[in-house]
Design an enzyme around this catalytic site. Structure first.
Site, PDB file in Angstrom:
ATOM      1  N   ASP A 192       0.445  71.900  91.785  1.00  0.00           N
ATOM      2  CA  ASP A 192       1.727  70.593  93.431  1.00  0.00           C
ATOM      3  C   ASP A 192       2.379  70.516  92.277  1.00  0.00           C
ATOM      4  O   ASP A 192       2.095  70.110  91.260  1.00  0.00           O
ATOM      5  CB  ASP A 192       0.427  69.581  93.808  1.00  0.00           C
ATOM      6  CG  ASP A 192       0.833  69.063  94.970  1.00  0.00           C
ATOM      7  OD1 ASP A 192       2.396  70.215  95.536  1.00  0.00           O
ATOM      8  OD2 ASP A 192       0.173  68.833  96.225  1.00  0.00           O
ATOM      9  N   ARG A 194       5.319  68.958  94.554  1.00  0.00           N
ATOM     10  CA  ARG A 194       5.735  67.828  95.021  1.00  0.00           C
ATOM     11  C   ARG A 194       6.191  66.637  94.207  1.00  0.00           C
ATOM     12  O   ARG A 194       5.140  66.413  93.343  1.00  0.00           O
ATOM     13  CB  ARG A 194       5.150  67.916  96.283  1.00  0.00           C
ATOM     14  CG  ARG A 194       5.318  68.907  97.616  1.00  0.00           C
ATOM     15  CD  ARG A 194       4.676  68.462  98.775  1.00  0.00           C
ATOM     16  NE  ARG A 194       2.448  68.765  98.551  1.00  0.00           N
ATOM     17  CZ  ARG A 194       1.813  68.603  98.987  1.00  0.00           C
ATOM     18  NH1 ARG A 194       2.515  68.456 100.750  1.00  0.00           N
ATOM     19  NH2 ARG A 194       0.499  68.464  98.703  1.00  0.00           N
TER      20      ARG A 194
END
Length: 575
Positions: A192, A194
Site C-alpha cells: 500500500d 497511501r
C-alpha cells in the site's frame, strides 16, 4: 446511484422530499479542493528538518516532485498529487457544532469499482454504504460527509491495480485471503502506498472535532484522524449482505490482517483478557469451572500440557515456533471448549497473536534460539535473561527492555517512530517535549505484565530481580476502574461514562495515564498502614493483591457482568 434506489425499495432508506427524493436523488453541498503545502509546517508536523524534507521529496519521488521543491524561498508548494472532493449531506452546522451527529466516510478512489462496477473489491459497495449512513444521519438532524480522495489503487495507480487483479484472478491459487496482500507486493514491491498523515487536513479545514459514525474498516485512516485530536465515537464496517460474492476474499484478508470489523468484540462485552461474559472452562482433572482471566489461564496451561505447542513429540512440554505456526483455530477452540453455546470472543485475534508469536520467535534466534542449534522456542527467552545476570542479579528494567526488544513486533503498531513499532504507546496533546517523544504516552501494559511474571521463575533459578519498583503500575481497567468507581477520578461530563470510546481517544489515554500515577500515590499509604517497606511490599504486590482485585469486586457490585465504568472499544491487546 442505483444502490440508493435499492435501499429505498428495500426500506433501509425513506424518501423525505428534502434530502432524499423518491427517485433516489440526494441533495448535497459539494466542494472541490486542491491540497497546498506550507513546507515549514509540513516539516514541523513530521518532526524533520525542512531541508531534509525538501531534498528527500525531490530525490526519492522518482521525479514526481520537481527540483523547484528544494528552493527554501518558496514556502508554499502545490504538490502534483490528486485532489479531494467533499460531499456534505444535511445540516452543515452539525459539522462544527453539537446540534446533531456527524457520519463520515473517507474514501480513496477506485475507478474499477466506483465507476465501472467491478465486484472484485468492496470499494463501491463501501462508498454506497457510506452514502446511505450519511443520508440516515442527515435525516435525523445531523450531517453526513463523504471525503473522496484521488488515491487510485492504494495510490499505486490504475495500471498497477489491474496487474494485481490479473495476478489474483489468472494465476492458479492467486485469489486467496492468505495471499491477498502478497499479490500487490509481488507486483508493486509494497502492499500500500497511501500516506494518511495529511488526510485529516480537510477535516480540520471544515472545523470538525468529532465524528460520531466513521464508516471504514481502515485502521490507517482511523488512527491518522484520531492522532490529530479528532474524536471518533463509533466505527461502522460494511454489512455482510452488501459484500459482493467475488469480494469476500478481500474482506476475509482484511479481517485476518486486523482491520476493524463488526464481528469483533462489541463495546458491551467484558474485556477481562478478552474472555467475555458467556465463556466457561471446566478443568477436566478437578471438574471445577473457571471464567474470565482465570479460565483463560487454566485453559492455557492445559493447552501447554496437551503438547500442541511443541513441534517435537519427544519434548511435548515446550512452546516452539513450528508448532505455533501450525496451530489452527479449530485446535484452539477444541482445547478451550469453545462451542456455539460457550462462545469465547476474539478467537481470530487470538490465532493472529499466536501466529505472530511464531514469526517473532523464528526471526529472533538471538533471544529465542538455543546454543545446541535446536528449534527456536519461547522458553529460551529465560536462558537469554539468565546470561545477562552476570553477578547473580538482574534489574527489572533490563527484563522489560529485553521483552520490548524481542516481542515489540508482536503488538499492533499504533505509533511508529523512526520505523520502530512503539506498541502500547499513545498520543495526548498535554504531553509536550522538545524531542520526538512529544505527545507520546507509553504504557506497555502487557510487556510489563510479562516482566512481573518472569520475576518469579528467575528467582527460582537463583537470580535476584532488583528494582521491581522501577516498573510502573499496569494501566488497565481493573486498576483504573477502582479510581473511577470510588470517585477519585470524576468525569467532567456525562459522555465519559455513557458513550463508548476508542482506545486511542484522549479520554482513555488520560484515564490510563492517571491510573499509573495514582497507583504510585496509593502504594506508600498502604505500606504505612501495613508497616512494611517497598522491598517487602513492592508495587507488584499492591497491584496483584490490592487494586486489581478490589477493582474487579467493586465493578461486579456496581454493574451486571462487572464491566469497566468507562467503556472502551479495544482490540484486546490493551485491556
Amino acid at each position: 446511484m442505483p444502490e440508493i434506489k435499492e435501499a429505498i425499495r428495500e426500506g433501509r432508506l425513506q424518501a423525505d422530499g428534502d434530502i432524499l427524493t423518491e427517485a433516489g436523488s440526494v441533495r448535497v453541498t459539494k466542494a472541490a479542493l486542491e491540497p497546498v503545502w506550507y513546507m515549514p509546517g509540513i516539516a514541523e508536523c513530521f518532526g524533520v528538518g525542512e531541508s531534509d524534507l525538501r531534498r528527500n521529496l525531490f530525490e526519492q519521488s522518482g521525479g514526481m516532485f520537481p527540483e523547484l521543491i528544494t528552493r527554501r524561498d518558496f514556502k508554499v508548494f502545490m504538490p502534483p498529487i490528486g485532489g479531494i472532493t467533499v460531499y456534505c449531506f444535511g445540516n452543515m452546522a452539525a459539522l462544527t457544532t453539537p446540534v446533531g451527529k456527524l457520519a463520515c466516510r473517507v474514501h480513496d478512489e477506485c475507478n474499477g469499482s466506483d465507476v465501472f462496477g467491478s465486484d472484485i473489491c468492496t470499494c463501491r459497495p463501501y462508498l454506497a454504504h457510506g452514502v446511505e449512513v450519511c443520508i440516515q444521519t442527515a435525516q435525523e438532524g445531523g450531517a453526513g460527509l463523504i471525503i473522496y480522495n484521488r488515491k487510485e489503487g492504494r495510490a499505486l495507480g490504475e495500471v498497477t491495480k489491474f496487474l494485481v487483479y490479473n495476478a489474483r484472478k489468472r494465476q492458479e491459487g492467486g485469489d486467496r485471503a492468505e495471499t491477498y496482500f502478497e499479490r500487490t507486493e509481488c507486483v508493486a514491491g509494497v502492499q500500500d502506498l497511501r500516506f494518511q498523515e495529511l488526510m485529516p487536513d480537510v477535516l480540520h479545514w471544515l472545523g470538525i472535532t468529532e465524528i460520531d459514525h466513521f464508516v471504514s474498516m481502515s485502521d490507517q485512516k482511523h488512527d491518522a484522524i484520531s492522532r490529530q485530536g479528532i474524536k471518533i465515537f463509533e466505527r461502522v464496517s460494511i454489512p455482510d449482505h452488501l459484500v459482493p460474492l467475488d469480494a469476500h476474499v478481500e474482506i476475509e484478508a482484511k479481517k485476518a490482517a486486523g482491520y476493524y470489523n463488526h464481528d469483533g468484540p462489541s463495546n458491551e462485552e467484558e474485556l477481562a483478557a478478552g474472555a467475555g461474559d458467556a465463556w466457561r472452562y471446566v478443568e477436566s482433572e478437578t471438574g471445577e469451572t473457571f471464567t474470565r482471566s482465570e479460565g483463560l489461564a487454566v485453559a492455557s496451561v492445559d493447552l501447554f500440557a496437551s503438547g500442541l505447542l511443541s513441534g517435537d513429540p519427544d519434548a511435548p512440554f515446550r512452546v516452539d515456533a513450528t508448532a505455533l505456526a501450525a496451530l489452527t483455530e479449530h485446535d484452539l477452540a477444541e482445547t478451550f471448549q469453545v462451542t456455539a453455546d460457550n462462545p469465547l470472543i476474539g478467537m481470530a485475534g487470538r490465532m493472529n497473536l499466536l501466529h505472530g508469536l511464531a514469526d517473532v520467535v523464528h526471526a529472533r534466534t538471538d533471544l529465542f534460539g538455543s546454543k545446541d542449534g535446536t528449534r527456536a522456542r519461547v522458553g529460551n527467552l529465560l536462558d537469554s535473561l539468565v546470561t545477562k545476570a552476570d553477578d547473580g542479579s538482574i534489574c527489572a528494567s533490563d527484563i522489560l527492555q529485553t521483552i520490548l526488544d524481542g516481542l515489540g513486533a508482536l503488538w499492533p503498531g499504533h505509533v511508529v517512530l523512526g520505523g520502530i513499532n512503539l506498541g502500547d504507546t499513545w498520543r495526548h496533546p498535554a504531553v509536550q517535549t522538545d524531542d520526538p517523544s512529544t505527545g507520546l504516552v507509553p504504557f506497555h501494559k502487557l510487556s510489563q505484565w510479562l516482566t512481573y511474571s518472569l520475576a518469579e521463575p528467575l528467582e527460582a533459578c537463583g537470580i535476584t530481580v532488583t528494582n521491581l519498583d522501577g516498573l510502573t503500575g499496569l494501566a488497565e481497567y481493573r486498576n483504573g476502574g477502582l479510581f473511577v468507581d470510588l470517585g477519585v477520578l470524576r468525569p467532567k461530563h456525562g459522555l465519559v461514562t455513557t458513550e463508548p470510546h476508542a482506545v486511542d481517544s484522549e479520554i482513555v489515554v488520560e484515564w490510563r495515564a492517571l491510573t499509573v500515577a495514582l497507583l504510585d500515590r496509593i502504594a506508600n499509604p498502604l505500606r504505612q498502614e501495613l508497616g512494611v517497606d517497598s522491598e517487602a511490599f513492592p508495587l507488584a504486590k499492591v497491584l496483584e493483591g490490592g487494586t486489581w482485585q478490589a477493582g474487579r469486586r467493586i465493578a461486579a457490585e456496581r454493574r451486571t457482568g462487572g464491566g469497566p465504568p468507562i467503556r472502551v472499544l479495544s482490540e484486546g491487546t490493551v485491556f
